[in-house]
Design an enzyme around this catalytic site. Structure first.
Site, PDB file in Angstrom:
ATOM      1  N   HIS C  78      24.975 -20.569 -10.682  1.00 39.24           N
ATOM      2  CA  HIS C  78      23.893 -21.543 -10.458  1.00 39.24           C
ATOM      3  C   HIS C  78      24.410 -22.953 -10.667  1.00 39.24           C
ATOM      4  N   ASP C 107      32.618 -46.722  12.087  1.00 43.17           N
ATOM      5  CA  ASP C 107      32.730 -45.349  11.607  1.00 43.17           C
ATOM      6  C   ASP C 107      33.379 -45.398  10.234  1.00 43.17           C
ATOM      7  N   TRP C 143      29.472 -22.882 -16.597  1.00 41.52           N
ATOM      8  CA  TRP C 143      30.208 -23.777 -15.698  1.00 41.52           C
ATOM      9  C   TRP C 143      31.296 -24.516 -16.452  1.00 41.52           C
ATOM     10  N   SER C 170      38.628 -31.641  -1.554  1.00 45.63           N
ATOM     11  CA  SER C 170      37.638 -32.208  -0.651  1.00 45.63           C
ATOM     12  C   SER C 170      37.037 -33.487  -1.220  1.00 45.63           C
ATOM     13  N   HIS C 254      32.264 -35.555 -18.294  1.00 43.94           N
ATOM     14  CA  HIS C 254      31.291 -36.614 -18.464  1.00 43.94           C
ATOM     15  C   HIS C 254      31.268 -37.586 -17.284  1.00 43.94           C
ATOM     16  N   GLU C 256      31.882 -36.886 -14.445  1.00 44.75           N
ATOM     17  CA  GLU C 256      31.267 -36.092 -13.389  1.00 44.75           C
ATOM     18  C   GLU C 256      29.744 -36.271 -13.367  1.00 44.75           C
ATOM     19  N   TYR C 258      28.091 -38.775 -14.140  1.00 48.56           N
ATOM     20  CA  TYR C 258      27.775 -40.073 -13.544  1.00 48.56           C
ATOM     21  C   TYR C 258      28.099 -40.092 -12.063  1.00 48.56           C
ATOM     22  N   HIS C 304      30.139 -34.017 -26.047  1.00 45.33           N
ATOM     23  CA  HIS C 304      29.847 -32.612 -25.744  1.00 45.33           C
ATOM     24  C   HIS C 304      30.482 -31.686 -26.771  1.00 45.33           C
ATOM     25  N   THR C 329      22.377 -48.781 -18.672  1.00 42.00           N
ATOM     26  CA  THR C 329      21.374 -47.967 -17.986  1.00 42.00           C
ATOM     27  C   THR C 329      20.000 -48.592 -18.163  1.00 42.00           C
ATOM     28  N   LYS C 332      19.400 -51.315 -15.804  1.00 40.61           N
ATOM     29  CA  LYS C 332      18.970 -50.827 -14.492  1.00 40.61           C
ATOM     30  C   LYS C 332      17.490 -50.522 -14.467  1.00 40.61           C
ATOM     31  N   ARG C 451      20.690 -21.833 -25.618  1.00 36.75           N
ATOM     32  CA  ARG C 451      20.820 -21.723 -24.177  1.00 36.75           C
ATOM     33  C   ARG C 451      21.758 -20.563 -23.855  1.00 36.75           C
TER      34      ARG C 451
HETATM   35  C1  HEA Z   1      22.404 -30.459 -10.076  1.00 35.22           C
HETATM   36  C2  HEA Z   1      22.403 -29.492 -10.838  1.00 35.22           C
HETATM   37  C3  HEA Z   1      21.277 -28.540 -11.121  1.00 35.22           C
HETATM   38  C4  HEA Z   1      20.072 -28.327 -10.481  1.00 35.22           C
HETATM   39  C5  HEA Z   1      19.526 -29.010  -9.256  1.00 35.22           C
HETATM   40  C6  HEA Z   1      19.398 -27.291 -11.223  1.00 35.22           C
HETATM   41  C7  HEA Z   1      18.149 -26.770 -10.866  1.00 35.22           C
HETATM   42  C8  HEA Z   1      17.488 -25.796 -11.595  1.00 35.22           C
HETATM   43  N1  HEA Z   1      17.927 -25.179 -12.734  1.00 35.22           N
HETATM   44 FE1  HEA Z   1      19.733 -25.445 -13.600  1.00 35.22          FE
HETATM   45  N2  HEA Z   1      21.544 -25.727 -14.503  1.00 35.22           N
HETATM   46  C9  HEA Z   1      22.480 -26.658 -14.151  1.00 35.22           C
HETATM   47  C10 HEA Z   1      22.408 -27.554 -13.108  1.00 35.22           C
HETATM   48  C11 HEA Z   1      21.330 -27.636 -12.236  1.00 35.22           C
HETATM   49  N3  HEA Z   1      20.191 -26.894 -12.279  1.00 35.22           N
HETATM   50  C12 HEA Z   1      23.604 -26.588 -15.037  1.00 35.22           C
HETATM   51  C13 HEA Z   1      24.845 -27.463 -15.002  1.00 35.22           C
HETATM   52  C14 HEA Z   1      23.311 -25.581 -15.954  1.00 35.22           C
HETATM   53  C15 HEA Z   1      24.163 -25.124 -17.130  1.00 35.22           C
HETATM   54  C16 HEA Z   1      24.917 -23.894 -16.791  1.00 35.22           C
HETATM   55  C17 HEA Z   1      25.702 -23.406 -17.955  1.00 35.22           C
HETATM   56  O1  HEA Z   1      25.144 -23.276 -19.045  1.00 35.22           O
HETATM   57  O2  HEA Z   1      26.890 -23.163 -17.775  1.00 35.22           O
HETATM   58  C18 HEA Z   1      22.007 -25.074 -15.595  1.00 35.22           C
HETATM   59  C19 HEA Z   1      21.339 -24.083 -16.298  1.00 35.22           C
HETATM   60  C20 HEA Z   1      20.034 -23.701 -16.069  1.00 35.22           C
HETATM   61  C21 HEA Z   1      19.263 -22.922 -16.957  1.00 35.22           C
HETATM   62  C22 HEA Z   1      19.700 -22.455 -18.320  1.00 35.22           C
HETATM   63  C23 HEA Z   1      20.125 -21.071 -18.328  1.00 35.22           C
HETATM   64  C24 HEA Z   1      20.657 -20.688 -19.650  1.00 35.22           C
HETATM   65  O3  HEA Z   1      21.162 -21.538 -20.392  1.00 35.22           O
HETATM   66  O4  HEA Z   1      20.568 -19.498 -19.955  1.00 35.22           O
HETATM   67  C25 HEA Z   1      18.024 -22.745 -16.383  1.00 35.22           C
HETATM   68  C26 HEA Z   1      16.907 -21.999 -16.985  1.00 35.22           C
HETATM   69  O5  HEA Z   1      15.819 -22.227 -16.734  1.00 35.22           O
HETATM   70  C27 HEA Z   1      18.049 -23.443 -15.135  1.00 35.22           C
HETATM   71  C28 HEA Z   1      16.993 -23.515 -14.241  1.00 35.22           C
HETATM   72  C29 HEA Z   1      16.969 -24.324 -13.119  1.00 35.22           C
HETATM   73  C30 HEA Z   1      15.860 -24.353 -12.190  1.00 35.22           C
HETATM   74  C31 HEA Z   1      14.620 -23.517 -12.282  1.00 35.22           C
HETATM   75  C32 HEA Z   1      16.192 -25.296 -11.239  1.00 35.22           C
HETATM   76  C33 HEA Z   1      15.342 -25.689 -10.066  1.00 35.22           C
HETATM   77  O6  HEA Z   1      15.229 -27.061  -9.992  1.00 35.22           O
HETATM   78  C34 HEA Z   1      15.870 -25.128  -8.788  1.00 35.22           C
HETATM   79  C35 HEA Z   1      14.872 -25.334  -7.693  1.00 35.22           C
HETATM   80  C36 HEA Z   1      15.373 -24.921  -6.354  1.00 35.22           C
HETATM   81  C37 HEA Z   1      15.057 -23.775  -5.750  1.00 35.22           C
HETATM   82  C38 HEA Z   1      14.232 -22.752  -6.389  1.00 35.22           C
HETATM   83  C39 HEA Z   1      15.593 -23.461  -4.415  1.00 35.22           C
HETATM   84  C40 HEA Z   1      14.604 -23.552  -3.350  1.00 35.22           C
HETATM   85  C41 HEA Z   1      13.759 -22.385  -3.046  1.00 35.22           C
HETATM   86  C42 HEA Z   1      14.094 -21.127  -2.713  1.00 35.22           C
HETATM   87  C43 HEA Z   1      15.441 -20.526  -2.863  1.00 35.22           C
HETATM   88  C44 HEA Z   1      13.083 -20.226  -2.198  1.00 35.22           C
HETATM   89  C45 HEA Z   1      12.768 -19.118  -3.096  1.00 35.22           C
HETATM   90  C46 HEA Z   1      11.712 -19.567  -4.037  1.00 35.22           C
HETATM   91  C47 HEA Z   1      11.021 -18.747  -4.810  1.00 35.22           C
HETATM   92  C48 HEA Z   1      11.332 -17.296  -4.870  1.00 35.22           C
HETATM   93  C49 HEA Z   1       9.925 -19.276  -5.671  1.00 35.22           C
HETATM   94  N4  HEA Z   1      19.275 -24.022 -14.975  1.00 35.22           N
HETATM   95  C1  HEA Z   2      23.190 -36.862 -14.068  1.00 40.44           C
HETATM   96  C2  HEA Z   2      23.609 -36.347 -15.131  1.00 40.44           C
HETATM   97  C3  HEA Z   2      23.540 -36.896 -16.515  1.00 40.44           C
HETATM   98  C4  HEA Z   2      23.237 -38.159 -16.978  1.00 40.44           C
HETATM   99  C5  HEA Z   2      22.899 -39.402 -16.194  1.00 40.44           C
HETATM  100  C6  HEA Z   2      23.317 -38.082 -18.408  1.00 40.44           C
HETATM  101  C7  HEA Z   2      23.089 -39.170 -19.240  1.00 40.44           C
HETATM  102  C8  HEA Z   2      23.282 -39.150 -20.617  1.00 40.44           C
HETATM  103  N1  HEA Z   2      23.624 -38.067 -21.374  1.00 40.44           N
HETATM  104 FE1  HEA Z   2      23.845 -36.166 -20.693  1.00 40.44          FE
HETATM  105  N2  HEA Z   2      24.372 -34.333 -19.995  1.00 40.44           N
HETATM  106  C9  HEA Z   2      24.400 -33.938 -18.689  1.00 40.44           C
HETATM  107  C10 HEA Z   2      24.112 -34.727 -17.588  1.00 40.44           C
HETATM  108  C11 HEA Z   2      23.780 -36.073 -17.672  1.00 40.44           C
HETATM  109  N3  HEA Z   2      23.639 -36.803 -18.803  1.00 40.44           N
HETATM  110  C12 HEA Z   2      24.771 -32.556 -18.577  1.00 40.44           C
HETATM  111  C13 HEA Z   2      24.907 -31.756 -17.286  1.00 40.44           C
HETATM  112  C14 HEA Z   2      24.967 -32.103 -19.877  1.00 40.44           C
HETATM  113  C15 HEA Z   2      25.294 -30.709 -20.370  1.00 40.44           C
HETATM  114  C16 HEA Z   2      26.563 -30.145 -19.958  1.00 40.44           C
HETATM  115  C17 HEA Z   2      26.699 -28.751 -20.488  1.00 40.44           C
HETATM  116  O1  HEA Z   2      26.926 -28.581 -21.689  1.00 40.44           O
HETATM  117  O2  HEA Z   2      26.556 -27.799 -19.680  1.00 40.44           O
HETATM  118  C18 HEA Z   2      24.729 -33.261 -20.739  1.00 40.44           C
HETATM  119  C19 HEA Z   2      24.882 -33.219 -22.111  1.00 40.44           C
HETATM  120  C20 HEA Z   2      24.810 -34.338 -22.926  1.00 40.44           C
HETATM  121  C21 HEA Z   2      25.222 -34.339 -24.286  1.00 40.44           C
HETATM  122  C22 HEA Z   2      25.822 -33.171 -25.069  1.00 40.44           C
HETATM  123  C23 HEA Z   2      24.783 -32.333 -25.677  1.00 40.44           C
HETATM  124  C24 HEA Z   2      25.348 -31.140 -26.329  1.00 40.44           C
HETATM  125  O3  HEA Z   2      25.833 -30.248 -25.619  1.00 40.44           O
HETATM  126  O4  HEA Z   2      25.320 -31.080 -27.554  1.00 40.44           O
HETATM  127  C25 HEA Z   2      24.998 -35.615 -24.765  1.00 40.44           C
HETATM  128  C26 HEA Z   2      25.298 -36.060 -26.150  1.00 40.44           C
HETATM  129  O5  HEA Z   2      25.445 -37.163 -26.432  1.00 40.44           O
HETATM  130  C27 HEA Z   2      24.464 -36.386 -23.663  1.00 40.44           C
HETATM  131  C28 HEA Z   2      24.119 -37.735 -23.732  1.00 40.44           C
HETATM  132  C29 HEA Z   2      23.743 -38.491 -22.645  1.00 40.44           C
HETATM  133  C30 HEA Z   2      23.439 -39.918 -22.736  1.00 40.44           C
HETATM  134  C31 HEA Z   2      23.426 -40.758 -23.982  1.00 40.44           C
HETATM  135  C32 HEA Z   2      23.164 -40.323 -21.453  1.00 40.44           C
HETATM  136  C33 HEA Z   2      22.838 -41.730 -21.045  1.00 40.44           C
HETATM  137  O6  HEA Z   2      23.546 -42.106 -19.904  1.00 40.44           O
HETATM  138  C34 HEA Z   2      21.373 -41.961 -20.810  1.00 40.44           C
HETATM  139  C35 HEA Z   2      21.034 -43.425 -20.724  1.00 40.44           C
HETATM  140  C36 HEA Z   2      19.624 -43.693 -20.329  1.00 40.44           C
HETATM  141  C37 HEA Z   2      18.619 -44.088 -21.141  1.00 40.44           C
HETATM  142  C38 HEA Z   2      18.815 -44.262 -22.603  1.00 40.44           C
HETATM  143  C39 HEA Z   2      17.233 -44.300 -20.613  1.00 40.44           C
HETATM  144  C40 HEA Z   2      16.953 -45.629 -19.999  1.00 40.44           C
HETATM  145  C41 HEA Z   2      17.199 -46.773 -20.897  1.00 40.44           C
HETATM  146  C42 HEA Z   2      16.268 -47.660 -21.293  1.00 40.44           C
HETATM  147  C43 HEA Z   2      14.849 -47.587 -20.821  1.00 40.44           C
HETATM  148  C44 HEA Z   2      16.714 -48.783 -22.142  1.00 40.44           C
HETATM  149  C45 HEA Z   2      16.233 -48.800 -23.523  1.00 40.44           C
HETATM  150  C46 HEA Z   2      16.820 -47.701 -24.307  1.00 40.44           C
HETATM  151  C47 HEA Z   2      17.323 -47.813 -25.553  1.00 40.44           C
HETATM  152  C48 HEA Z   2      17.677 -49.062 -26.226  1.00 40.44           C
HETATM  153  C49 HEA Z   2      17.538 -46.552 -26.310  1.00 40.44           C
HETATM  154  N4  HEA Z   2      24.363 -35.576 -22.567  1.00 40.44           N
HETATM  155 CU   LIG Z   3      28.348 -36.303 -21.197  1.00 38.29          CU
END
Ligand code: HEA
Ligand code: HEA
Ligand SMILES: [Cu+2]
Ligand code: CUA
Lengths: 307, 291, 535
Positions: C78, C107, C143, C170, C254, C256, C258, C304, C329, C332, C451
């Site tokens: 997923h 282009d 992942w 790619s 990380h 990634e 962004y 992380h 952020t 923005k 999780r």
């Molecule tokens: C861009 C990245 C992305 C996106 C878009 C999503 C989208 C969604 N994610 Fe995902 N998710 C991750 C990135 C993302 N996730 C990552 C990085 C992890 C961590 C993995 C790890 O731990 O290693 C994670 C893990 C994760 C978990 C945690 C599992 C666990 O820790 O055990 C769950 C559980 O609820 C979840 C749910 C969902 C759901 C419900 C959506 C929904 O938004 C999806 C909606 C889209 C669809 C459903 C498709 C469209 C419709 C159909 C296919 C038709 C069929 C529809 C029906 C039958 C109703 N995701």
């Molecule tokens: C698009 C993807 C995306 C983005 C944008 C971010 C944004 C941020 N993430 Fe997130 N993060 C993930 C995707 C993302 N993350 C994913 C996929 C994981 C889990 C991976 C895995 O384990 O599978 C993760 C996990 C993750 C962790 C690790 C958690 C753990 O495993 O224990 C942490 C810890 O610091 C973190 C922090 C942050 C912070 C501080 C930001 C900041 O950039 C956010 C900044 C934004 C704001 C704060 C809001 C707007 C600000 C204001 C309105 C201004 C005023 C605010 C203040 C003065 C406070 N992220």
């Molecule tokens: Cu991070």
């Protein structure tokens, strides 16, 4: 609802949980996500409020973590209220449908931009200071009274009390294990502490500093008991340290789970800690030692409740 | 549109569709699939062959097309600049690939090995898990992975190789100057010298690997020293080989009279690549052999 | 730009190739962009189907659908499909479509390379997905692929590694193309600080890609050699350390995240001014904020790894640097808010998605900030609180921005308007149920649900049910999206000569809709440029 039993137990284990705090969180949730809060209202009541927030826990560290968490939470709620307030205001009052005329000269304004860069920095500094203090404190593992080596394995935990020959292998309890099979036909709710009970719990004294030396024999695991405020990865080949001191007035049973993905059985390696009085602990330890080198099977003295 | 337009100063050339990209995609896929099948034991070693063969076919084909188009004068300076920028960023991506392995080396030397040996913040690791291990470098780790102890790789050949590569950096620069000032003879000579030095380097490196494997028990499988040593020098050696082959290709193009003092992107690209390989080696020499 | 510009020239006569050649041999940025977007949509549905499997399994306590090993496979695939298959290709597809239009280029700079970067994807996707079919099933290590667990998986282990290599190649080639296009093909007069923000954010994203995809390749290569060739990178007995993998992986990981969100910032910065009928507030600040975020993203990876036992000083450093990201952020978010302030707002579908992005991404950012506080992270790490955090930034963050972008530019691409009413349905269902889906996961995490578990203790059931129901409705609502797009392309009402959005500005709107096959054959004149910049 059928789940009453399990809920009650949990609430009893965390006696200090008050509804007030959770109600506040409910309000915060309402601010940030009306939709979710509405959809969630019914089950929220059904499950009890203690399932909405981090437990305060029973160690000095866990309560401080809890406070830090709540502080951060409220900072976010206030900031959200401000930012979202302005947004909502614009959405409501500056819409074309109401005849709003755009102010196209509003391109930038150095003064405001400096303000909204500086204020967040100050807020962050305000959050970072207590966090840094607490961090340093948590990572002080000296002056411990009991040292336990924790070995994670696929899938269970082994505990060795250093300086003794006592060693415990702790695995998912029989009842949970049987009920957890695919299509077992057993209702998980009929199993006491489904997935959170073990055959042989870890026994520790309250009021004494316990140091854990955590490692693994195969893959990475993570030893986590929320009420103790301890989570530390078990890395094969390396030792990680963590320590906790349980409030002397809070003996009890504390449960946790492995918190790093470790394969098929990741959901099935819970942690159960029996916190007993130092005297009871010593008695238990002696008992275990005299029971010889064999792996402990003994139940700790109080509390005798099922694990 | 016609070619007359194309030659207009500053215009941009949008190439027509080409089968080469899809061949490239298939070639890369065959390479990966072959490796998968081989590693999984699902196919014998010949499964590794189609990928490289297709890749070779691809490079010959795609580059001939591009060279042909270039010789026809379709490309203008703007296209030339696109190529240059692309090559620069491609090399940067290679730098980052090496950075990952250098990072591993530094981590092992500064953190994991000292911790295992009882120094630093995780000293307790040594006490409880690896009580007799002392941190040294080189090392095959507290588990004495791969057997008996060994010394670090000798500096001798490495120093010689450093000299060779540095010289080759010089010769390729001389060749470049010769190209720019129109001295084709000198160009041919120094370009040939460059790739000869390159192949000498590879040969010496191969010799060193042989020594390490046969006499020193220094192998990919003998702990972290062997691991970082062979992975870093191995990937580097691979790049030297590729770079030297590219030099040979460029040399043949020079023999055919390609390139002008003003326009010689391919030459420059290869020489940049060569300098990159050179710099990586310097880092290797310092951090793998010397310190 | 030093050279005087320029007519676009083509080696052949200027009509498009037909039939399969048009796609397989494609060199046209629009065709390639379209293929990217279709691929991305496909992977989104496959990744979403896996997510539906996850949510179905977690509907209640007790194992009823999948074996835990299968559950972990679904989880791993997923995430990989969503991140590498859905979101990243969607951004490259949008870059392909929009960057030449927005900077006045004919282009992309390297059209054949462009074709290659696309055509690697279907092969990589096939390799990745076929991992499900081999004995032992797909890898199930998450992942993040931490060793030694990752090395325990069978035949599919090298498949996933090599699929990642292909995806990485790619991405790198795509990023090179973007940089070269932007740096070399801008119309005369289009100085860097006149570029639209989508172009800016993509430029910076491309730098991030080139810097970190090779590091990911390095990380998985080390996994591969440890497993097959006996190296000791992650083996303590040989002097290595499993935590080394975490460092290398998160040095990639990380930045990634962004990579996934910066282009979204760009899209939002295009949509909000259009529907506020007002120029973007603080354009330059936006550019600098994006650059600062990108810079900071290289020095925060340790957040992380707070619980893996890093030295305290390192934890402190990573905590502080992570918190700092909130500042740019925030700039923005404030600038977007200020853009709406005293605007003249209307709520067509792109704006609806942008506004939802604003609210929900901010919530995700706030939970990120909470995660950054190390002591609190000791409790949050590895729980559903993290899952809630990243889905808030990824789904109503990245995915909503992608959908907003499609709803914004689809009339430009196709020359037709979609069914606005249906699109609003799509929006409201998505916006409401994404919260039902992910908000309760905050509670679950705080209450102690880890999780990546296939089964959980009964007290977590209620919120999981809510979440699953939210997930099913959200997922079903997504089916509207391809239908709306299809209907638009087939039989939408032509938009004619007018801009579909009265407040829209930028070069792309100076071209007719649909845009000509070779976008800017004649570079836009200064007058066109200036006209595009105003409203
Ligand atoms: C861009 C990245 C992305 C996106 C878009 C999503 C989208 C969604 N994610 Fe995902 N998710 C991750 C990135 C993302 N996730 C990552 C990085 C992890 C961590 C993995 C790890 O731990 O290693 C994670 C893990 C994760 C978990 C945690 C599992 C666990 O820790 O055990 C769950 C559980 O609820 C979840 C749910 C969902 C759901 C419900 C959506 C929904 O938004 C999806 C909606 C889209 C669809 C459903 C498709 C469209 C419709 C159909 C296919 C038709 C069929 C529809 C029906 C039958 C109703 N995701
Ligand atoms: C698009 C993807 C995306 C983005 C944008 C971010 C944004 C941020 N993430 Fe997130 N993060 C993930 C995707 C993302 N993350 C994913 C996929 C994981 C889990 C991976 C895995 O384990 O599978 C993760 C996990 C993750 C962790 C690790 C958690 C753990 O495993 O224990 C942490 C810890 O610091 C973190 C922090 C942050 C912070 C501080 C930001 C900041 O950039 C956010 C900044 C934004 C704001 C704060 C809001 C707007 C600000 C204001 C309105 C201004 C005023 C605010 C203040 C003065 C406070 N992220
Ligand atoms: Cu991070
Ligand atoms: Cu042990 Cu998860």
């Amino acid at each position: 609802m059928r789940r009453k039993g399990g809920r009650g137990d949990r609430a009893a284990e965390r006696a200090e949980e008050g509804p007030g705090r959770c109600a506040r969180l409910g309000k915060g949730a309402g601010i940030v996500s009306l939709a979710a809060a509405m959809a969630g209202a019914v089950p929220a009541f059904a499950s009890g409020w203690d399932l909405l927030n981090m437990p305060r826990g029973v160690t000095n560290v866990s309560t401080r973590i809890y406070s830090l968490h709540m502080m951060a939470f409220w900072v976010c709620v206030v900031l959200a209220a401000l930012v979202f307030g302005v947004m909502i205001w614009s959405l409501l009052f500056h819409r074309k449908a109401r005849g709003a005329v755009p102010d196209v000269t509003m391109v930038h304004n150095t003064k405001v931009e400096i303000v909204w860069t500086t204020i967040p920095v100050l807020i962050l500094v305000g959050m970072a200071i207590p966090a840094a203090r607490l961090l340093v404190r948590i990572n002080n593992n000296t002056d411990s009274e009991v040292s336990i080596r924790v070995n994670g394995f696929q899938w269970g935990w082994q505990y060795q009390y250093l300086g003794t020959n006592v060693s415990i292998v702790s695995k998912l309890s029989q009842s949970s294990d049987a009920a957890s099979m695919l299509d077992s036909g057993t209702n998980p709710r009929s199993v006491p502490h489904y997935l959170l009970s073990v055959d042989h719990p870890l026994v520790v004294p309250v009021g004494e500093k316990v140091r854990l030396l955590i490692t693994s024999v195969d893959v990475i695991h993570s030893w986590w008991v929320p009420d103790l405020g301890v989570k530390r990865s078990a890395i094969p080949g390396f030792i990680n340290e963590a320590s906790f001191t349980i409030d002397p007035s809070k003996p009890g049973v504390y449960r946790g789970q492995c918190a790093d993905l470790c394969g098929r059985g990741h959901a099935y390696m819970p942690i159960v800690v029996h916190a007993v009085s130092p005297a009871a602990f010593q008695t238990w330890l002696k008992q275990q030692e005299s029971a010889g080198k064999q792996v402990s099977t003994g139940e700790p003295a109080p509390p005798a409740a099922s694990t | 549109m016609t070619d007359a337009h194309a030659k207009a100063e500053g215009s941009y050339y949008v190439p027509h569709g080409s089968p080469w990209p899809i061949v490239a995609a298939v070639a890369l896929f065959s390479l990966m699939l072959g490796a998968v099948l081989f590693l999984d034991g699902a196919a014998p070693a010949w499964s590794l062959l189609p990928g490289p063969l297709l890749l070779a076919f691809l490079f010959v084909g795609w580059f001939s097309t591009v060279v042909g188009e270039n010789q026809k004068g379709i490309y203008n300076l703007r296209v030339d600049r696109s190529f240059r920028m692309a090559m620069m960023w491609f090399i940067f991506s290679e730098v980052m690939f090496f950075a990952a392995f250098f990072g591993a080396l530094f981590y092992a030397r500064m953190f994991s090995v000292p911790w295992l040996g009882g120094q630093g913040v995780k000293a307790i690791t040594n006490f409880l898990l690896w009580p007799h291990y002392e941190a040294t470098w080189p090392t095959n780790g507290p588990g004495h992975v791969g057997g008996a102890h060994f010394d670090s790789a000798p500096m001798g050949i490495a120093a010689l190789n450093t000299l060779i590569l540095l010289t080759s950096g010089l010769t390729v620069t001389i060749a470049h100057h010769a190209l720019r000032s129109g001295h084709r003879g000198r160009l041919k000579l120094f370009l040939a010298l460059t790739f000869l030095l390159g192949f000498t380097f590879v040969a010496l490196q191969a010799h060193e690997y042989g020594e390490a494997y046969m006499h020193m028990n220094l192998k990919l499988t003998t702990g972290i020293y062997g691991t970082t040593f062979f992975m870093l020098t191995g990937f580097h050696g691979l790049h030297v080989t590729i770079g030297a082959i590219m030099l040979v290709v460029i040399w043949f193009r020079v023999l055919r009279g390609h390139f002008t003092p003003e326009r010689h992107f391919a030459f420059e690209a290869v020489s940049w690549y060569w300098h990159f390989v050179d710099v990586v080696w310097l880092c290797l020499f310092i951090f793998v052999y010397w310190l | 730009m030093t050279e005087s510009h320029e007519t676009a020239v083509h080696a052949e006569h200027d009509h498009k190739p037909h039939g399969w050649r048009r796609w397989v041999f494609a060199t046209n940025h629009k065709d390639i962009g379209t293929m990217y977007l279709i691929f991305s949509g496909l992977m989104f549905f496959l990744g979403g189907a896996a997510a539906m499997g996850i949510r179905a399994q977690l509907f209640k306590s007790g194992l009823e659908l999948f074996d835990p090993a299968e559950f972990n496979q679904l989880l791993t695939m997923h995430a990989l499909m969503m991140i590498f298959g859905a979101v990243m290709p969607a951004w490259v597809g949008l870059a392909n479509w929009m960057i030449p239009l927005q900077i006045g280029a004919p282009d992309m700079a390297l059209p054949r390379l462009n074709n290659l970067s696309f055509w690697i994807l279907p092969f990589a996707g096939a390799l990745l997905i076929s991992a499900f079919l081999v004995p032992g099933g797909a890898p199930a290590g998450g992942w993040t692929m931490y060793p030694p667990l990752m090395e325990q998986f069978g035949a599919s282990f090298p498949m996933v590694i090599f699929a990642i290599h292909l995806l990485g190649i790619s991405s790198i080639l795509g990023a090179i193309n973007v940089i070269v296009t932007i740096m070399n093909l801008r119309a005369p007069g289009m100085s860097l600080l006149r570029m639209p923000l989508f172009v800016w954010t993509w430029l910076i994203t491309a730098y991030l890609l080139i810097a970190v995809m090779p590091v990911l390749a390095g990380a998985v290569t080390m996994l591969l050699t440890d497993h097959f060739f006996g190296t000791s990178f992650f083996n303590a007995a040989g002097g290595g350390d499993p935590v080394l993998f975490l460092h290398v992986f998160w040095f990639f990981g990380h930045p990634e995240v962004y990579i996934l969100i910066l282009p979204a910032f760009g899209v939002i910065s295009e949509i909000i001014p259009t529907f506020s009928r007002k120029p973007l507030f603080g354009y330059e600040a936006m550019v600098y904020a994006t650059a600062s975020i990108a810079f900071l993203s290289f020095i925060v990876w340790g957040h992380h790894m707070f619980t893996v036992g890093m030295p305290v000083a390192a934890q402190l450093f990573f905590m502080l640097s992570t918190m700092l990201i909130a500042v740019p952020t925030g700039v923005k978010v404030f600038n977007w808010t200020a853009t709406m302030w005293r605007g003249s707002l209307s709520f067509e579908p792109p704006m609806l998605f942008a506004v939802a992005f604003l609210f929900l991404f901010t919530i995700g950012g706030f939970s990120g900030l909470m995660l950054a506080l190390v002591p609190s992270d000791y409790q949050y790490h590895g729980t559903y609180f993290v899952v809630a955090h990243f889905h808030y930034v990824l789904v109503p963050g990245a995915i909503f921005a992608i959908m907003g972008a499609v709803y914004y530019w689809l009339p430009k691409w196709s020359g037709r308007m979609y069914d606005m009413r249906l699109a609003k349905w799509h929006f409201w269902l998505s916006a409401i149920f994404v919260n039902v889906l992910f908000f309760p996961q905050h509670f679950l995490g705080l209450a102690g649900m880890p999780r990546r578990i296939a089964d959980y203790a009964p007290q977590f059931t209620d919120w999981n049910m809510v979440s699953s129901i939210g997930g099913f409705v959200f997922g079903a609502a997504q089916l509207l999206f391809p239908y709306i797009v299809w209907q638009c392309v087939r039989s939408g009402k032509p938009v004619g000569a007018n801009k579909p959005w009265e407040g829209a500005h930028g070069l792309e709107w100076e071209l007719p809709s649909p845009a000509p096959y070779h976008s800017w054959q004649e570079p836009p004149s200064e007058a066109v440029l200036a006209h595009g910049a105003e409203h």
